[in-house]
Scaffold this motif. Structure first.
Motif, PDB file in Angstrom:
ATOM      1  N   GLY A   1      47.950  32.254  69.842  1.00 22.21           N
ATOM      2  CA  GLY A   1      46.828  32.921  69.149  1.00 22.21           C
ATOM      3  C   GLY A   1      46.884  33.152  67.487  1.00 22.21           C
ATOM      4  O   GLY A   1      46.775  33.287  66.458  1.00 22.21           O
ATOM      5  N   THR A   2      47.875  34.559  68.144  1.00 15.65           N
ATOM      6  CA  THR A   2      48.154  35.417  66.987  1.00 15.65           C
ATOM      7  C   THR A   2      49.768  34.066  66.768  1.00 15.65           C
ATOM      8  O   THR A   2      49.781  34.902  65.122  1.00 15.65           O
ATOM      9  CB  THR A   2      48.950  36.682  67.411  1.00 15.65           C
ATOM     10  OG1 THR A   2      48.252  37.417  68.711  1.00 15.65           O
ATOM     11  CG2 THR A   2      49.761  37.202  66.816  1.00 15.65           C
TER      12      THR A   2
ATOM     13  N   ILE B   1      45.003  34.777  79.951  1.00 13.45           N
ATOM     14  CA  ILE B   1      44.984  35.893  78.734  1.00 13.45           C
ATOM     15  C   ILE B   1      45.705  36.196  77.948  1.00 13.45           C
ATOM     16  O   ILE B   1      46.152  36.753  76.940  1.00 13.45           O
ATOM     17  CB  ILE B   1      43.849  36.933  79.103  1.00 13.45           C
ATOM     18  CG1 ILE B   1      42.687  36.469  80.011  1.00 13.45           C
ATOM     19  CG2 ILE B   1      44.036  37.777  78.534  1.00 13.45           C
ATOM     20  CD1 ILE B   1      41.579  35.985  79.607  1.00 13.45           C
ATOM     21  N   SER B   2      47.272  36.783  78.514  1.00 14.75           N
ATOM     22  CA  SER B   2      48.424  36.794  77.069  1.00 14.75           C
ATOM     23  C   SER B   2      48.624  35.571  76.348  1.00 14.75           C
ATOM     24  O   SER B   2      49.133  35.955  76.036  1.00 14.75           O
ATOM     25  CB  SER B   2      49.257  37.540  78.422  1.00 14.75           C
ATOM     26  OG  SER B   2      48.905  38.479  79.893  1.00 14.75           O
TER      27      SER B   2
ATOM     28  N   ILE C   1      47.072  33.560  75.805  1.00 13.53           N
ATOM     29  CA  ILE C   1      45.539  32.737  74.556  1.00 13.53           C
ATOM     30  C   ILE C   1      46.378  33.827  73.692  1.00 13.53           C
ATOM     31  O   ILE C   1      46.097  33.437  72.264  1.00 13.53           O
ATOM     32  CB  ILE C   1      44.752  32.721  74.895  1.00 13.53           C
ATOM     33  CG1 ILE C   1      44.447  32.107  76.463  1.00 13.53           C
ATOM     34  CG2 ILE C   1      43.711  33.360  74.255  1.00 13.53           C
ATOM     35  CD1 ILE C   1      42.520  32.136  76.813  1.00 13.53           C
ATOM     36  N   VAL C   2      46.058  35.235  73.755  1.00 13.13           N
ATOM     37  CA  VAL C   2      46.639  36.239  72.726  1.00 13.13           C
ATOM     38  C   VAL C   2      47.710  36.026  71.988  1.00 13.13           C
ATOM     39  O   VAL C   2      47.788  35.491  70.573  1.00 13.13           O
ATOM     40  CB  VAL C   2      46.536  37.258  73.469  1.00 13.13           C
ATOM     41  CG1 VAL C   2      47.259  38.638  72.354  1.00 13.13           C
ATOM     42  CG2 VAL C   2      45.315  37.924  73.836  1.00 13.13           C
ATOM     43  N   LEU C   3      48.644  35.440  72.920  1.00  9.93           N
ATOM     44  CA  LEU C   3      50.024  35.534  72.612  1.00  9.93           C
ATOM     45  C   LEU C   3      50.393  34.029  70.978  1.00  9.93           C
ATOM     46  O   LEU C   3      50.510  33.932  70.166  1.00  9.93           O
ATOM     47  CB  LEU C   3      51.069  35.205  72.782  1.00  9.93           C
ATOM     48  CG  LEU C   3      52.553  34.290  73.077  1.00  9.93           C
ATOM     49  CD1 LEU C   3      53.137  35.779  71.672  1.00  9.93           C
ATOM     50  CD2 LEU C   3      53.561  34.238  73.340  1.00  9.93           C
TER      51      LEU C   3
ATOM     52  N   PHE D   1      48.469  26.448  72.051  1.00 14.95           N
ATOM     53  CA  PHE D   1      46.683  27.885  72.362  1.00 14.95           C
ATOM     54  C   PHE D   1      45.461  27.196  72.399  1.00 14.95           C
ATOM     55  O   PHE D   1      45.308  27.574  73.842  1.00 14.95           O
ATOM     56  CB  PHE D   1      47.316  28.805  71.132  1.00 14.95           C
ATOM     57  CG  PHE D   1      45.580  28.705  70.706  1.00 14.95           C
ATOM     58  CD1 PHE D   1      45.895  29.688  71.807  1.00 14.95           C
ATOM     59  CD2 PHE D   1      45.051  28.685  70.077  1.00 14.95           C
ATOM     60  CE1 PHE D   1      45.021  31.671  71.126  1.00 14.95           C
ATOM     61  CE2 PHE D   1      44.249  29.277  69.930  1.00 14.95           C
ATOM     62  CZ  PHE D   1      43.854  30.215  70.340  1.00 14.95           C
TER      63      PHE D   1
ATOM     64  N   SER E   1      41.175  28.305  80.135  1.00 13.29           N
ATOM     65  CA  SER E   1      40.965  29.850  80.454  1.00 13.29           C
ATOM     66  C   SER E   1      39.282  29.629  81.123  1.00 13.29           C
ATOM     67  O   SER E   1      38.472  28.597  81.038  1.00 13.29           O
ATOM     68  CB  SER E   1      41.202  30.345  79.992  1.00 13.29           C
ATOM     69  OG  SER E   1      39.870  30.407  78.273  1.00 13.29           O
TER      70      SER E   1
END
Length: 64
Positions: free
Chosen positions: A12-13, A5-6, A8-10, A35, A42
């Motif tokens: 993605g941003t 999840i981390s 994905i967020v990283l 990404f 996930s």
């Protein structure tokens, strides 16, 4: 799962910022590929696949 999840967020941003700031370069494409790999691994991957299939079905059913 927390690491996924981390990631994905990283990624993605970072991908969003790359698209907003300037054109897609080779380094940007690598980040976008990473990404995609994190998303695919996930727990939301089946939902994304189902959503894509639903959208394709909707677009395929349109008559012009």
């Amino acid at each position: 799962m927390i690491l996924s999840i981390s990631g994905i967020v990283l990624f993605g941003t970072i991908a969003f910022l790359f698209f907003r700031r300037d054109g897609l370069k080779v380094s940007h494409a690598i980040v976008c590929a990473l990404f995609g790999f994190y998303i695919a691994g996930s727990s939301i991957a089946p939902s994304i696949t189902a959503g894509g299939a639903s959208l394709a079905s909707l677009l395929g059913g349109l008559k012009f």
